[in-house]
Design a protein around this motif. Structure first.
Motif, short mmCIF file in Angstrom:
data_model
loop_
_atom_site.label_atom_id
_atom_site.label_comp_id
_atom_site.label_asym_id
_atom_site.label_seq_id
_atom_site.Cartn_x
_atom_site.Cartn_y
_atom_site.Cartn_z
N GLY A 173 0.81 -1.22 0.00
CA GLY A 173 0.00 0.00 0.00
C GLY A 173 0.84 1.26 0.00
O GLY A 173 2.08 1.21 -0.05
N ALA A 229 4.35 2.28 2.22
CA ALA A 229 4.88 1.07 2.88
C ALA A 229 6.41 1.05 2.89
O ALA A 229 7.02 0.30 3.65
N GLY A 230 7.02 1.86 2.03
CA GLY A 230 8.49 1.91 1.98
C GLY A 230 9.07 1.13 0.81
O GLY A 230 10.27 0.80 0.81
N LYS A 231 8.27 0.87 -0.21
CA LYS A 231 8.72 0.08 -1.36
C LYS A 231 9.89 0.74 -2.08
O LYS A 231 10.90 0.10 -2.36
N SER A 232 9.72 2.03 -2.41
CA SER A 232 10.76 2.71 -3.20
C SER A 232 12.07 2.74 -2.42
O SER A 232 13.15 2.53 -3.00
N THR A 233 11.97 2.97 -1.12
CA THR A 233 13.18 3.06 -0.28
C THR A 233 13.94 1.73 -0.30
O THR A 233 15.15 1.69 -0.55
N GLU A 250 6.47 1.17 -11.79
CA GLU A 250 5.19 1.25 -12.49
C GLU A 250 4.20 2.07 -11.68
O GLU A 250 4.24 2.02 -10.45
N HIS A 291 -3.30 1.30 -16.96
CA HIS A 291 -2.16 0.65 -16.28
C HIS A 291 -1.58 -0.45 -17.17
O HIS A 291 -0.36 -0.61 -17.26
N ARG A 311 2.05 -0.81 -18.84
CA ARG A 311 2.82 -2.03 -18.52
C ARG A 311 3.28 -2.75 -19.78
O ARG A 311 4.42 -3.23 -19.85
N THR A 322 -2.23 -3.77 -9.76
CA THR A 322 -3.51 -3.62 -10.48
C THR A 322 -4.56 -4.53 -9.87
O THR A 322 -5.72 -4.14 -9.70
N SER A 364 5.61 12.68 6.68
CA SER A 364 6.99 13.16 6.88
C SER A 364 7.64 13.50 5.55
O SER A 364 8.50 14.38 5.47
N GLU A 424 -3.83 8.36 -3.55
CA GLU A 424 -3.72 8.64 -2.11
C GLU A 424 -4.96 9.35 -1.58
O GLU A 424 -5.15 9.44 -0.37
N ALA A 430 6.90 -4.51 7.31
CA ALA A 430 7.70 -3.32 6.96
C ALA A 430 7.53 -2.20 7.97
O ALA A 430 7.78 -1.02 7.66
N ASP A 437 12.46 -0.04 11.04
CA ASP A 437 13.17 1.04 10.36
C ASP A 437 13.74 0.54 9.02
O ASP A 437 13.69 -0.66 8.71
N1 T5A Z 1 -1.19 1.98 -8.94
C1 T5A Z 1 -0.02 1.52 -9.46
C2 T5A Z 1 -2.41 1.38 -9.24
O1 T5A Z 1 -3.47 1.84 -8.79
N2 T5A Z 1 -2.39 0.29 -10.07
C3 T5A Z 1 -1.25 -0.20 -10.62
O2 T5A Z 1 -1.30 -1.18 -11.38
C4 T5A Z 1 -0.01 0.44 -10.29
C5 T5A Z 1 1.28 -0.07 -10.87
C6 T5A Z 1 1.76 4.99 -7.90
C7 T5A Z 1 0.29 4.89 -7.63
O3 T5A Z 1 -0.30 4.12 -8.64
C8 T5A Z 1 -1.17 3.17 -8.08
C9 T5A Z 1 -0.66 2.91 -6.70
C10 T5A Z 1 0.00 4.20 -6.31
O4 T5A Z 1 -0.93 4.97 -5.60
P1 T5A Z 1 3.60 6.17 -6.51
O5 T5A Z 1 3.91 7.60 -6.23
O6 T5A Z 1 4.61 5.37 -7.22
O7 T5A Z 1 2.21 6.11 -7.24
O8 T5A Z 1 3.11 5.59 -5.15
P2 T5A Z 1 3.68 4.46 -4.27
O9 T5A Z 1 4.18 3.34 -5.09
O10 T5A Z 1 2.64 4.14 -3.25
O11 T5A Z 1 4.92 5.12 -3.62
P3 T5A Z 1 5.05 5.88 -2.33
O12 T5A Z 1 6.27 6.69 -2.56
O13 T5A Z 1 3.81 6.60 -1.95
O14 T5A Z 1 5.28 4.80 -1.24
P4 T5A Z 1 6.49 3.82 -1.00
O15 T5A Z 1 7.34 3.68 -2.19
O16 T5A Z 1 5.91 2.59 -0.44
O17 T5A Z 1 7.27 4.55 0.17
P5 T5A Z 1 8.70 5.30 0.16
O18 T5A Z 1 9.78 4.30 0.10
O19 T5A Z 1 8.64 6.39 -0.85
O20 T5A Z 1 8.67 5.87 1.63
C11 T5A Z 1 7.77 6.87 2.03
C12 T5A Z 1 8.44 7.71 3.14
O21 T5A Z 1 8.72 6.88 4.26
C13 T5A Z 1 10.13 6.83 4.53
C14 T5A Z 1 10.83 7.33 3.27
O22 T5A Z 1 12.04 7.94 3.57
C15 T5A Z 1 9.80 8.31 2.72
O23 T5A Z 1 9.93 9.55 3.36
N3 T5A Z 1 10.43 5.41 4.81
C16 T5A Z 1 10.64 4.93 6.05
N4 T5A Z 1 10.66 5.53 7.24
C17 T5A Z 1 10.89 4.72 8.32
N5 T5A Z 1 11.12 3.37 8.24
C18 T5A Z 1 11.11 2.75 7.05
N6 T5A Z 1 11.29 1.42 6.98
C19 T5A Z 1 10.86 3.55 5.89
N7 T5A Z 1 10.74 3.25 4.56
C20 T5A Z 1 10.48 4.40 3.93
#
Ligand code: T5A
Length: 205
Positions: free
Chosen positions: A11, A14-18, A39, A69, A73, A100, A145, A154, A184, A187
């Motif tokens: 969701g 969750a910290g996927k990109s990190t 993606e 999507h 893809r 998806t 944050s 979102e 997840a 930290d």
């Molecule tokens: N989507 C996507 C669909 O609806 N259908 C689909 O088929 C596909 C492929 C993509 C959107 O598209 C939707 C889902 C999504 O809403 P996006 O911007 O890429 O949009 O959104 P997300 O993938 O959700 O990415 P986010 O950036 O919102 O979330 P992440 O990647 O899960 O989180 P991340 O790593 O950026 O971390 C968020 C913050 O938390 C900190 C990081 O430094 C950052 O500040 N953090 C932590 N802090 C403490 N402890 C940890 N373990 C931490 N990990 C990260």
């Protein structure tokens, strides 16, 4: 030698990109080609579709959302992922088709059999998928944050988000040979440590 395809799912916040970035950086050191991608996106055309999909001003039916999507893809797989796998690279992708199924299928009610058909049509299954799970409050705090404006997804309601989280959980349990659920809430070092250990255990990398 065919490459290896690893995906990160879960969701919002969750910290996927990190953890995907950290895994890619840690694997750069062993001399193998690493491709870090995401993606929706990953090619110029798919990034353009991403811009449309994430824009809060865009209004789409759930089915139109789903098809966009898959359009993104199909381009991403054909132009970036499959060629990289053919070169023997490790491809790490931030979200793939499970998103998806979770967002549009479980969350927005699009026919999950139809989504499964589109998944088959694209024709690429990850070797290993990490499904990151965090408490709702942890995710909210992380996103707050970071301070970015909320994108179109979102802004979905708490009920939809709950169905998406339950969907990811169900997807992971239904494909244990491919998917691993990761707690997840810890930290960034702890989450990366769990993921790196599982990459070694499951893929020998
Ligand atoms: N989507 C996507 C669909 O609806 N259908 C689909 O088929 C596909 C492929 C993509 C959107 O598209 C939707 C889902 C999504 O809403 P996006 O911007 O890429 O949009 O959104 P997300 O993938 O959700 O990415 P986010 O950036 O919102 O979330 P992440 O990647 O899960 O989180 P991340 O790593 O950026 O971390 C968020 C913050 O938390 C900190 C990081 O430094 C950052 O500040 N953090 C932590 N802090 C403490 N402890 C940890 N373990 C931490 N990990 C990260």
């Amino acid at each position: 030698m065919r490459g290896v395809f690893i995906t990160f799912e879960g969701g919002e916040g969750a910290g996927k990109s990190t953890v995907a970035r950290r895994l890619a950086a840690s694997m750069q050191t062993n001399g193998r080609e690493i491709v870090l991608t995401r993606e929706p996106g990953g090619t110029p055309g798919a990034e353009a579709v991403r811009g449309l999909l994430l824009n809060p001003a865009t209004v789409l039916t759930p089915l139109a959302d789903t098809l966009l999507h898959f359009a993104a893809r199909a381009d991403h797989v054909a132009r970036v992922i499959n060629p990289a796998l053919a070169r023997g690279a490790v491809v790490i992708c931030d979200r793939f088709y499970d998103s998806t199924m979770a967002y549009q299928g479980y969350g927005l009610g699009v026919d999950r059999n139809a989504i499964a058909t589109l998944i088959d049509l694209v024709g690429l299954t990850p070797d290993l998928t990490f499904v990151l799970e965090v408490f709702e409050l942890t995710a909210k705090n992380r996103l707050a944050s970071r301070g970015n404006a909320a994108d179109r997804y979102e802004q979905m309601g708490a009920d939809v988000m709950a169905r998406i989280s339950a969907g990811f959980h169900a997807i992971a349990l239904s494909a244990p040979e491919r998917c691993v659920l990761v707690d997840a809430n810890g930290d960034a070092d702890a989450v990366f440590g769990s993921v790196a250990a599982l990459v070694t255990k499951r893929l020998g990398l």
